[in-house]
Design a protein around this motif. Structure first.
Motif, PDB file in Angstrom:
ATOM      1  N   GLU A 264       0.729  -1.301  -0.142  1.00 24.33           N
ATOM      2  CA  GLU A 264      -0.113  -0.030   0.120  1.00 24.33           C
ATOM      3  C   GLU A 264       0.904   1.207  -0.100  1.00 24.33           C
ATOM      4  O   GLU A 264       0.486   2.393  -0.536  1.00 24.33           O
ATOM      5  CB  GLU A 264      -0.945   0.198   1.194  1.00 24.33           C
ATOM      6  CG  GLU A 264      -2.195  -0.928   1.069  1.00 24.33           C
ATOM      7  CD  GLU A 264      -3.097  -0.845   2.257  1.00 24.33           C
ATOM      8  OE1 GLU A 264      -2.508  -0.345   3.398  1.00 24.33           O
ATOM      9  OE2 GLU A 264      -3.928  -1.673   2.163  1.00 24.33           O
ATOM     10  N   HIS A 265       1.919   1.291   0.972  1.00 21.44           N
ATOM     11  CA  HIS A 265       2.846   2.437   0.924  1.00 21.44           C
ATOM     12  C   HIS A 265       3.710   2.701  -0.333  1.00 21.44           C
ATOM     13  O   HIS A 265       4.157   3.578  -0.598  1.00 21.44           O
ATOM     14  CB  HIS A 265       3.695   2.369   2.097  1.00 21.44           C
ATOM     15  CG  HIS A 265       2.666   2.796   3.410  1.00 21.44           C
ATOM     16  ND1 HIS A 265       2.647   4.319   3.581  1.00 21.44           N
ATOM     17  CD2 HIS A 265       2.200   2.239   4.121  1.00 21.44           C
ATOM     18  CE1 HIS A 265       1.533   4.236   4.548  1.00 21.44           C
ATOM     19  NE2 HIS A 265       1.546   3.002   5.174  1.00 21.44           N
ATOM     20  N   TRP A 266       4.369   1.510  -0.793  1.00 25.67           N
ATOM     21  CA  TRP A 266       5.294   1.627  -1.840  1.00 25.67           C
ATOM     22  C   TRP A 266       5.139   1.165  -3.449  1.00 25.67           C
ATOM     23  O   TRP A 266       6.021   1.213  -4.031  1.00 25.67           O
ATOM     24  CB  TRP A 266       6.611   1.050  -1.160  1.00 25.67           C
ATOM     25  CG  TRP A 266       7.358   1.652   0.340  1.00 25.67           C
ATOM     26  CD1 TRP A 266       6.904   1.406   1.477  1.00 25.67           C
ATOM     27  CD2 TRP A 266       7.838   2.967   0.147  1.00 25.67           C
ATOM     28  NE1 TRP A 266       7.359   2.381   2.243  1.00 25.67           N
ATOM     29  CE2 TRP A 266       7.894   3.301   1.494  1.00 25.67           C
ATOM     30  CE3 TRP A 266       8.185   4.055  -0.931  1.00 25.67           C
ATOM     31  CZ2 TRP A 266       8.645   4.623   1.756  1.00 25.67           C
ATOM     32  CZ3 TRP A 266       8.659   5.109  -0.710  1.00 25.67           C
ATOM     33  CH2 TRP A 266       8.969   5.337   0.809  1.00 25.67           C
ATOM     34  N   GLN A 267       4.251   0.115  -3.415  1.00 23.16           N
ATOM     35  CA  GLN A 267       4.126  -0.308  -4.698  1.00 23.16           C
ATOM     36  C   GLN A 267       3.590   0.703  -5.886  1.00 23.16           C
ATOM     37  O   GLN A 267       2.950   1.494  -5.579  1.00 23.16           O
ATOM     38  CB  GLN A 267       2.892  -1.377  -4.855  1.00 23.16           C
ATOM     39  CG  GLN A 267       2.763  -2.165  -5.959  1.00 23.16           C
ATOM     40  CD  GLN A 267       1.693  -3.237  -6.237  1.00 23.16           C
ATOM     41  OE1 GLN A 267       0.926  -2.959  -5.359  1.00 23.16           O
ATOM     42  NE2 GLN A 267       1.595  -4.212  -6.929  1.00 23.16           N
ATOM     43  N   ASN A 268       4.790   0.682  -6.770  1.00 26.12           N
ATOM     44  CA  ASN A 268       4.771   1.812  -7.872  1.00 26.12           C
ATOM     45  C   ASN A 268       4.794   3.230  -7.736  1.00 26.12           C
ATOM     46  O   ASN A 268       4.314   4.116  -8.245  1.00 26.12           O
ATOM     47  CB  ASN A 268       3.513   1.455  -8.784  1.00 26.12           C
ATOM     48  CG  ASN A 268       3.267   0.150  -9.330  1.00 26.12           C
ATOM     49  OD1 ASN A 268       4.320  -0.377  -9.761  1.00 26.12           O
ATOM     50  ND2 ASN A 268       2.113  -0.533  -9.451  1.00 26.12           N
ATOM     51  N   LYS A 269       5.306   3.367  -6.462  1.00 21.51           N
ATOM     52  CA  LYS A 269       5.344   4.762  -5.765  1.00 21.51           C
ATOM     53  C   LYS A 269       6.871   5.356  -6.045  1.00 21.51           C
ATOM     54  O   LYS A 269       6.928   6.572  -6.110  1.00 21.51           O
ATOM     55  CB  LYS A 269       5.088   4.842  -4.250  1.00 21.51           C
ATOM     56  CG  LYS A 269       3.677   4.154  -4.067  1.00 21.51           C
ATOM     57  CD  LYS A 269       2.622   5.073  -4.328  1.00 21.51           C
ATOM     58  CE  LYS A 269       1.043   4.589  -4.005  1.00 21.51           C
ATOM     59  NZ  LYS A 269       1.003   4.206  -2.417  1.00 21.51           N
ATOM     60  N   ASP A 270       8.051   4.541  -6.191  1.00 20.49           N
ATOM     61  CA  ASP A 270       9.331   5.420  -6.249  1.00 20.49           C
ATOM     62  C   ASP A 270      10.070   4.355  -6.846  1.00 20.49           C
ATOM     63  O   ASP A 270      10.294   3.071  -6.540  1.00 20.49           O
ATOM     64  CB  ASP A 270       9.747   5.336  -4.602  1.00 20.49           C
ATOM     65  CG  ASP A 270      10.889   6.312  -4.438  1.00 20.49           C
ATOM     66  OD1 ASP A 270      11.895   5.856  -5.075  1.00 20.49           O
ATOM     67  OD2 ASP A 270      10.936   7.420  -3.534  1.00 20.49           O
ATOM     68  N   LYS A 351      12.194   4.389   3.000  1.00 19.33           N
ATOM     69  CA  LYS A 351      13.112   5.071   2.375  1.00 19.33           C
ATOM     70  C   LYS A 351      13.966   6.081   3.090  1.00 19.33           C
ATOM     71  O   LYS A 351      15.380   6.018   2.897  1.00 19.33           O
ATOM     72  CB  LYS A 351      12.566   5.729   1.083  1.00 19.33           C
ATOM     73  CG  LYS A 351      13.509   6.431   0.101  1.00 19.33           C
ATOM     74  CD  LYS A 351      12.984   7.111  -1.021  1.00 19.33           C
ATOM     75  CE  LYS A 351      13.875   7.797  -1.817  1.00 19.33           C
ATOM     76  NZ  LYS A 351      13.394   8.395  -3.391  1.00 19.33           N
TER      77      LYS A 351
END
Length: 407
Positions: A264-270, A351
């Motif tokens: 939820e926090h990091w998939q496809n985010k960075d 991160k």
């Protein structure tokens, strides 16, 4: 009268010979003393081992390298294991040598052919191995989606009953000098079917979850190793730190609440934190791991994850994200020297946490991974200090914590 008194006095001075168990326990007591209190001549040992190209435990990857070295040498010198002969294949005396249960099967099978530690004389044994495979029981006895474990329960209960009725060794210690080994998630549950097995015996488990009764003082954490082909081909090693362009990487199915939070926090985010539920087509899991500085190892439904050992093999610093998990060989290895442990609540700050690790610290951790790899490698046949011997050493340490008497 005097002669009679002398006779009484003489008979009272008769010294009873120690039993086999008493002699065995006396040797273990001397081993405890040697490991904990006495100095080993490391100058002489280093010289001999260097001539033989033998490995010497040294450095920050260990909680106490000297104590580990002494303990390991004592284990090699005296540790003996009796494997109960009862039980038929496939659920006894064997196990899977591929997939995420590789460790379980390889250990059980190795004990079947071992000539160094195995004894066929139970009176000479320090521990007694219960050679059943929970993985095989699930395969052959469990009806998928039935939630009915009664068949597995019956096999475990019946097996221990046979052992207790046929042999004296379980009863004299209530199972405290016996051990089982399981990499299946249901290992802890299967042990609970026999209260003394759950409470007293050494349970070597991948699912080393303290919230589910795992006790590090008597139980040992087992590394989960996923060998798809059963071999280590092209698995060990990776490029140097300057060739690793990705900050952190994870790919894995939605499996438990920790991974849900991570996705939820990091998939496809960075781009720096490459987190996937499914890898893009044509992308190699192992290759991305080897291009990453850090490899995220979140627990699934159970605490253990094969990604921990995969990361160690790929020389990608493991980032353990778990609750109540005891990493393998923690009584020997200093996990903070070569891995990062992040609380679940800090997943949103992943991160930032990784970026704030100084470069020199990262380089030291990455270098230590190469040092610690040997303890997680499945060799055929086993080699000194590899994962087979580390598992035995974990059992050895826990046996040293137990004192058994004839009474």
């Amino acid at each position: 009268m005097q002669d009679e008194n002398n006779g009484v006095e003489e008979s009272s001075l008769i010294i009873q010979e120690p039993s086999k168990l008493e002699r065995l326990e006396a040797n273990l007591t001397r081993a405890r003393t040697f490991i904990r209190n006495l100095e080993l001549n490391f100058t002489q040992t280093l010289r001999v081992n260097k001539e033989e190209n033998e490995y010497i435990p040294q450095g920050d990857v260990y909680n106490n390298a000297s104590a580990f070295h002494k303990s390991y040498l004592m284990m090699e010198k005296m540790f003996k294991i009796f494997v109960y002969k009862e039980g038929e294949l496939p659920m006894f005396h064997g196990g899977p040598c591929k997939n995420i249960y590789t460790t379980e099967g390889r250990f059980i099978q190795q004990m079947e052919i071992d000539t160094k530690f195995r004894t066929y004389d139970p009176d000479k044994a320090h521990v007694y191995f219960l050679p059943f495979s929970i993985t095989k029981m699930v395969q052959y006895l469990y009806v998928p989606d039935s939630h009915d474990c009664n068949a597995i329960k019956q096999v475990v209960v019946d097996y221990v009953t046979v052992i207790t009725n046929k042999h004296q060794y379980w009863n004299r210690s209530l199972g405290a000098d016996h051990f089982m080994l399981s990499c299946h998630d249901w290992g802890p549950m299967a042990s609970s079917f026999v209260p003394d097995l759950y409470k007293n015996s050494i349970r070597v488990l991948c699912n080393a979850n303290t919230s589910e009764g795992f006790d590090p003082s008597k139980d040992a954490s087992l590394p989960e190793i996923n060998l798809v082909t059963g071999e280590l081909n092209n698995v060990i090693g990776g490029p140097p730190p300057y060739d690793r362009s990705i900050l952190a990487f994870f790919a894995g199915k939605l499996h438990g609440h920790i991974r849900l939070i991570l996705l939820e926090h990091w998939q496809n985010k960075d781009e720096d934190l490459q987190v996937y539920e499914t890898l893009p087509k044509g992308v190699s899991y192992n290759e991305v791991m080897k291009k990453s500085k850090y490899c995220l190892c979140p627990s699934g439904f159970e605490v253990a994850s094969p990604r921990v050992v995969e990361a160690i093999y790929a020389e990608c610093v493991p980032v353990l994200i778990s609750i109540d998990y005891i990493p393998p060989f923690s009584d020997v290895l200093n996990w903070d020297s070569f891995a990062v442990q992040v609380p679940v609540r800090d997943i949103p700050n992943l991160k930032k946490i990784l970026m704030e690790i100084p470069e020199d610290r990262y380089l030291r951790m990455q270098k230590r991974l190469k040092h610690v790899q040997r303890h997680f490698i499945l060799n055929t046949p086993p080699k000194r200090y590899d994962v087979f011997h580390m598992i035995l050493h974990s059992v050895w340490l826990r046996r040293l914590n137990v004192q058994i008497s004839d009474q």
